[in-house]
Design a protein around this motif. Sequence first.
Motif: not given
Length: 285
Positions: A91-117
């Motif tokens: 559904r995300a692919v349908t809504l945001v398109g090819n470029e949008g899903i690439r942006q979301i995926i790259s953010a999703a990959l990096v975000q887990p290591v961005m949680n400083p205590p």
Amino acid sequence: GEADAADAPAHRQVADAVMASLERADLSQRYIPRRPHLLPQLIQSVNDSAASARSIGRIIGSDPLLTVNLLRIANSALYRFQQQQVRSIERAVTLVGNEGIRQIISAALVQPVMNPPDRDGGRFSQRIWDYTLRMSLAAADHARGVEREDGFSAQLAGLLRGLGMVMVVRATADAYSRRQTLAPSPELLLSLLERCTPSLAARIAREWQLPADVAAALEADGQGVPASSLARSLEIGELAAALAMLCRENQMEEAQALELLSGCVPDHVGGWLWKRVSPDEPRDP
């Protein structure tokens, strides 16, 4: 004033300790996180013109935790295109398109290591992430629309700039934790962020074996070298994100922020960049 003057040598020692720890850090330590294992596959698929958004979605779908993170980002104010929540990658692919899903995926990959205590219930961590996400999206849009450059590289540069900030914050918090009687200095943290983030972010890019232009754009900041088109997009992304965050915190009026942004880019560019980084959302009280 007298107390601040008395503590000045101790704060300088903290700064020296932070810079030394960051210089020594390698992939075996907490300050330089390991590259997300799916990132090489994502970069390869993004550079493959024949790769579909659904095939990219299958890459991220192989990791359940990243899938959850992707859907969380897809449902954020910066990406949501409808009131109803997005509950599947398809559904995300349908809504945001090819470029949008690439942006979301790259953010999703990096975000887990961005949680400083931190000690404020995650409030500061969330602000860094909000700023980083807005910065990376604005940089990507500016790179594609103005510089005619690869938006994905610009987004990666923005995400790693934010990741570098997190590493500086983490190292500074650790240094102060060893000096229980010394109150942390916001001014010192700001100084360390300005001094250390560019080179640290570029170092992470090289450690992660990202394209050379990403590391060069990150390191160009403050080095006195001519800015590349990618570096210019990163600068505009930083400005747009900072202005959006100030408005969200009720520290600046939107009209003033848009005027400042439009002073650095053509008016029509400032308008659509502002819509990208400052979607309709409630301001913090």
